[in-house]
Design a protein around this motif. Sequence first.
Motif, PDB file in Angstrom:
ATOM      1  N   VAL A 124      58.844  20.446  44.020  1.00 11.10           N
ATOM      2  CA  VAL A 124      59.150  20.416  42.622  1.00 11.10           C
ATOM      3  C   VAL A 124      59.890  18.465  42.720  1.00 11.10           C
ATOM      4  N   THR A 125      59.044  18.066  41.781  1.00 11.00           N
ATOM      5  CA  THR A 125      58.974  16.846  41.355  1.00 11.00           C
ATOM      6  C   THR A 125      60.361  15.899  40.374  1.00 11.00           C
ATOM      7  N   TYR A 132      64.047  24.804  20.259  1.00  9.62           N
ATOM      8  CA  TYR A 132      62.351  23.555  19.745  1.00  9.62           C
ATOM      9  C   TYR A 132      61.592  21.935  19.777  1.00  9.62           C
ATOM     10  N   SER A 133      61.529  22.019  20.672  1.00  6.88           N
ATOM     11  CA  SER A 133      60.683  20.483  20.770  1.00  6.88           C
ATOM     12  C   SER A 133      60.184  20.104  21.378  1.00  6.88           C
ATOM     13  N   PHE A 134      58.668  19.895  21.301  1.00  2.87           N
ATOM     14  CA  PHE A 134      56.914  19.534  21.584  1.00  2.87           C
ATOM     15  C   PHE A 134      57.985  19.200  23.881  1.00  2.87           C
ATOM     16  N   THR A 135      58.845  17.879  23.563  1.00  2.00           N
ATOM     17  CA  THR A 135      59.368  17.790  25.528  1.00  2.00           C
ATOM     18  C   THR A 135      60.325  17.802  25.633  1.00  2.00           C
ATOM     19  N   LYS A 136      60.689  18.631  27.068  1.00  2.00           N
ATOM     20  CA  LYS A 136      61.406  18.786  27.659  1.00  2.00           C
ATOM     21  C   LYS A 136      62.262  17.471  27.897  1.00  2.00           C
ATOM     22  N   GLU A 179      50.061  15.286  39.132  1.00  2.00           N
ATOM     23  CA  GLU A 179      48.800  14.333  39.224  1.00  2.00           C
ATOM     24  C   GLU A 179      48.456  13.823  38.190  1.00  2.00           C
ATOM     25  N   LEU A 180      48.668  15.341  37.209  1.00  2.00           N
ATOM     26  CA  LEU A 180      48.088  15.065  35.988  1.00  2.00           C
ATOM     27  C   LEU A 180      48.448  14.087  35.030  1.00  2.00           C
ATOM     28  N   PHE A 181      49.466  13.468  35.660  1.00  2.00           N
ATOM     29  CA  PHE A 181      50.582  12.240  34.611  1.00  2.00           C
ATOM     30  C   PHE A 181      49.339  11.004  34.943  1.00  2.00           C
ATOM     31  N   ALA A 182      48.675  10.711  36.391  1.00  2.00           N
ATOM     32  CA  ALA A 182      47.850   9.834  37.047  1.00  2.00           C
ATOM     33  C   ALA A 182      46.369   9.590  36.144  1.00  2.00           C
ATOM     34  N   GLU A 183      46.141  11.220  35.955  1.00  2.00           N
ATOM     35  CA  GLU A 183      44.679  11.385  35.682  1.00  2.00           C
ATOM     36  C   GLU A 183      44.513  10.827  34.189  1.00  2.00           C
ATOM     37  N   VAL A 198      52.636   9.444  30.405  1.00  2.00           N
ATOM     38  CA  VAL A 198      52.986  10.814  30.044  1.00  2.00           C
ATOM     39  C   VAL A 198      54.167  11.048  31.281  1.00  2.00           C
ATOM     40  N   ALA A 199      55.642  11.269  31.534  1.00  2.00           N
ATOM     41  CA  ALA A 199      56.946  11.489  31.848  1.00  2.00           C
ATOM     42  C   ALA A 199      57.256  12.827  32.307  1.00  2.00           C
ATOM     43  N   PRO A 200      57.327  13.331  33.367  1.00  2.00           N
ATOM     44  CA  PRO A 200      57.644  14.847  33.593  1.00  2.00           C
ATOM     45  C   PRO A 200      57.639  15.210  32.234  1.00  2.00           C
ATOM     46  N   GLY A 201      58.574  16.731  32.050  1.00  2.00           N
ATOM     47  CA  GLY A 201      59.311  17.556  30.768  1.00  2.00           C
ATOM     48  C   GLY A 201      58.350  16.943  29.428  1.00  2.00           C
TER      49      GLY A 201
END
Length: 180
Positions: free
Chosen positions: A5-6, A14-18, A66-70, A78-81
Amino acid sequence: MSSTVTAVSSNGTYSFTKPNRDSITLLAGLGVEGDVHAGVTVKHRSRVAQDPTQPNLRQVHLIHEELFAEVGADGFEVAPGELGENITTRGMDLLGLPVGTLLRVGDDAVLEVTGLRNPCLQIDAFQDGLLKRVVGRDEAGNIVRKAGIMSVVKHGGTVRPGDTITAELPSEPHRPLDRV
């Protein structure tokens, strides 16, 4: 199969980011304590509009770091959350897991994988063009969804960055993930 878990994230509105948290508490049969998507029945607005009595198969959203690097290679930051996930992971092929995989997270929590996140246009409102990077087509023309997986909480517990995640595959034949 194991990973780490990172980051953990939750939001009571309700909001897009957390926002990232020091820890989240998973509640059996409900999801993330205090998160707007927690509950026995569906909480995502589009699904509530269709049928508010549907079971909530999207209690906890996991996405692979890994998706964030892609997508970063194409200029997206893009950062976590930021894509609305509750748990950001590193080192596991989440998208390759079959339906019914059990994920043991930290000391106590157990999640059951239910399917793929089906991302919507809100991703383009977050960063224009990002939706095409997280939903595409393979060489055969099949839709490929990369925006993480959804799960339900089988056993509750506290989850923190640095916790280990181990996967237990279900009995064969395995069912590939589909959108939920």
